[in-house]
Enzyme design. Sequence first.
Site, PDB file in Angstrom:
ATOM      1  N   ALA A  39      -5.929 -14.928   1.362  1.00 30.48           N
ATOM      2  CA  ALA A  39      -7.018 -14.084   0.857  1.00 30.48           C
ATOM      3  C   ALA A  39      -7.818 -14.831  -0.194  1.00 30.48           C
ATOM      4  O   ALA A  39      -7.272 -15.634  -0.959  1.00 30.48           O
ATOM      5  CB  ALA A  39      -6.447 -12.807   0.261  1.00 30.48           C
ATOM      6  N   ILE A  62      -8.108 -15.933  -6.884  1.00 28.32           N
ATOM      7  CA  ILE A  62      -7.110 -16.733  -7.589  1.00 28.32           C
ATOM      8  C   ILE A  62      -5.717 -16.368  -7.089  1.00 28.32           C
ATOM      9  O   ILE A  62      -5.389 -15.192  -6.940  1.00 28.32           O
ATOM     10  CB  ILE A  62      -7.213 -16.496  -9.113  1.00 28.32           C
ATOM     11  CG1 ILE A  62      -8.610 -16.906  -9.610  1.00 28.32           C
ATOM     12  CG2 ILE A  62      -6.125 -17.267  -9.868  1.00 28.32           C
ATOM     13  CD1 ILE A  62      -8.878 -16.520 -11.048  1.00 28.32           C
ATOM     14  N   ARG A  63      -4.886 -17.359  -6.809  1.00 32.24           N
ATOM     15  CA  ARG A  63      -3.525 -17.093  -6.346  1.00 32.24           C
ATOM     16  C   ARG A  63      -2.759 -16.281  -7.391  1.00 32.24           C
ATOM     17  O   ARG A  63      -2.795 -16.566  -8.583  1.00 32.24           O
ATOM     18  CB  ARG A  63      -2.767 -18.396  -6.092  1.00 32.24           C
ATOM     19  CG  ARG A  63      -3.383 -19.299  -5.046  1.00 32.24           C
ATOM     20  CD  ARG A  63      -3.149 -18.745  -3.636  1.00 32.24           C
ATOM     21  NE  ARG A  63      -3.369 -19.779  -2.628  1.00 32.24           N
ATOM     22  CZ  ARG A  63      -4.544 -20.140  -2.155  1.00 32.24           C
ATOM     23  NH1 ARG A  63      -5.633 -19.531  -2.606  1.00 32.24           N
ATOM     24  NH2 ARG A  63      -4.653 -21.078  -1.232  1.00 32.24           N
ATOM     25  N   GLY A  64      -2.024 -15.285  -6.947  1.00 34.64           N
ATOM     26  CA  GLY A  64      -1.209 -14.488  -7.841  1.00 34.64           C
ATOM     27  C   GLY A  64       0.087 -15.194  -8.207  1.00 34.64           C
ATOM     28  O   GLY A  64       0.570 -16.053  -7.463  1.00 34.64           O
ATOM     29  N   LEU A  65       0.666 -14.822  -9.336  1.00 37.84           N
ATOM     30  CA  LEU A  65       1.923 -15.407  -9.776  1.00 37.84           C
ATOM     31  C   LEU A  65       3.123 -14.712  -9.156  1.00 37.84           C
ATOM     32  O   LEU A  65       4.211 -15.295  -9.083  1.00 37.84           O
ATOM     33  CB  LEU A  65       2.026 -15.326 -11.307  1.00 37.84           C
ATOM     34  CG  LEU A  65       0.936 -16.035 -12.105  1.00 37.84           C
ATOM     35  CD1 LEU A  65       1.164 -15.846 -13.599  1.00 37.84           C
ATOM     36  CD2 LEU A  65       0.877 -17.522 -11.745  1.00 37.84           C
ATOM     37  N   LYS A 102       0.503  -8.143   1.208  1.00 31.48           N
ATOM     38  CA  LYS A 102       1.069  -8.701  -0.019  1.00 31.48           C
ATOM     39  C   LYS A 102       2.583  -8.848   0.125  1.00 31.48           C
ATOM     40  O   LYS A 102       3.272  -7.896   0.518  1.00 31.48           O
ATOM     41  CB  LYS A 102       0.738  -7.784  -1.210  1.00 31.48           C
ATOM     42  CG  LYS A 102      -0.761  -7.554  -1.378  1.00 31.48           C
ATOM     43  CD  LYS A 102      -1.071  -6.475  -2.405  1.00 31.48           C
ATOM     44  CE  LYS A 102      -0.870  -6.956  -3.813  1.00 31.48           C
ATOM     45  NZ  LYS A 102      -1.426  -5.979  -4.806  1.00 31.48           N
ATOM     46  N   ASP A 148      -3.729   2.841  -3.417  1.00 33.20           N
ATOM     47  CA  ASP A 148      -2.483   3.220  -2.772  1.00 33.20           C
ATOM     48  C   ASP A 148      -1.965   2.026  -1.973  1.00 33.20           C
ATOM     49  O   ASP A 148      -2.738   1.242  -1.408  1.00 33.20           O
ATOM     50  CB  ASP A 148      -2.727   4.410  -1.843  1.00 33.20           C
ATOM     51  CG  ASP A 148      -1.438   5.112  -1.446  1.00 33.20           C
ATOM     52  OD1 ASP A 148      -0.382   4.809  -2.042  1.00 33.20           O
ATOM     53  OD2 ASP A 148      -1.497   5.970  -0.556  1.00 33.20           O
TER      54      ASP A 148
END
Length: 577
Positions: free
Chosen positions: A324, A327-330, A345, A380
């Site tokens: 996606a 910024i890449r999530g941690l 996710k 949601d």
Amino acid sequence: MNNTHSSVLNKVAYLILHGFDKSYRWHSRITRDGQRRFEQAQWQETQKAVKERIAIYERTLSDAVGEIYQQVFPHQENSQFWLDLKHRFQKLLNDHPQYELAETFYNSVIGRIFKHQQINDDMMFILPTRCYLTGLQRHLVVHSFDTSGTVRQMLDDIFAQYHFDIDYQDMERDLRHLDAALRTRLNREQLAHVHTVEMLKAVFYRSKSAYLIGRICMPDETLPFVIPLSVSESTADKQTHKIVVEALLTERQDLSVIFSFARAYFMADTQHPAEVVAFLHELLPHKKKFELYIALGLYKHGKTVFYRNFLQHLEDSHDQFAIAPGIRGLVMAVFHLPSYGVVFKIIKDEFPESKKITRQHVKDCYRLVKMTDRVGRMADTHEYMNFRLPRSRVAPELIVELLDTCASSIELTEDEVIIQHLYIERKMTPLNIYLEQQNDPKLITSALNDLGLCIKQIAAAHIFAGDMLHKNFGITRGGRVIFYDYDEICYLTEREFRRLPKSDDPYALDTLSVGPTDVFPEQFEHFIVGKKHLKLELKALHGEIMTAEFWLEMQAQSLKGDVPDFIPYDQTKRFVN
């Protein structure tokens, strides 16, 4: 088939149907009681009921599976047993008013028994068994009203159909408001061509509001006809509550926002949910039917309908799943199918040192949001086990990324990518990307203002968003800012909001004792948004969110148990009462 085998099949099929019927009766009882809670202004009880209704599905599912184990040893049965059981169960549903929900409950039973390893249409109802014929049961869910007389006569007829155990504060005033509002919305010629007004029999309760939902039908167009109601306390007797008509909504956009994916589920009692969903879908054709089932609190079946919709989309499209944008999530690996309106996710296997949380903590946070009034500001999410993607549709670089960050959740076969645990969420434009790409100063100001409102409204719902970097917010097509990253979310009462010490000593902060639950709101201005001019504009619009005083006041309201009122439509449309 011998008699013993047939008898066991019958028992198990009836056990599953009994489990579903028990679940739906419980669901309906809690939903039906929404009227009493509304009339008596029992807002804290309303919040408890939301949580209870979500929890009952799992309870009845566990009971049903336990009873099945008393009849058979499921893992000792061959595949023919499960084929026969599905066929036997399907026959029980011939005249069932909630057959589609019962199929989903059956799927849940099979999923629980086989730990979601046997996801195929031979054993489960992956595909629907019949095409629902819209309209055959319309008379069971809709009131139709005579439009040959005056507007006032029609309004009188409408309110005569809805019975409450408390009075209206001023019915004459409310009817005048509605009459005037309708005449403002429709000119004389349009009013003359109204041939039908239809209203759903179920009243839709949520938070502190109730909604009468219907439509006005004319030869060339159909308009929503929605009447929001609230409860007002009498000044003479604080224990006496009165109903107030708040507005008349006739725009699809208003109804769309009321049914937003970022709001809590409705309490709307019906024994014919498929017909109610069909009626709502005619009013909101841009919304998927799975979204409407979910809005009614039938989120398990909503997941089933989503999955069917998703499979159909895969057949009709050719693009590939990819990482996606943003910024890449941690904590989460996030990917999407560009042609489809959701993101996927997966919890990563390892978190950086800065994230002092566990995998279970992340799951608990997502569960908290599911059970909380999302006040139109939290997306949601829907949880899936062993979600299967065709490997040919998954970009090679995404497979590399997932194996690098989420290997414990990924199983690769020659034909499939199987994700053991997954969350699915509505796709939005990450706010950081929106602000980078947007050149219109007015739209930037609007987005920053809505970001501040989003943070405030989540706080008013007794929630602390935690990681409030703007990359963790999305913006919808309508310009509404929604929070969607939940790994640090918690109740306000679980944090200590502190002021930074005032000192001329430049090293004062270095010696400050900081506990794991301490939060210093004065530091928010340094990280919510990045660029200096955006920081200054957000501070000018909503500087109070960067003060400890604001958060301490929100915390105090939370401790008192205050339940705020969130109006999900344009405030300018409210009547002056």
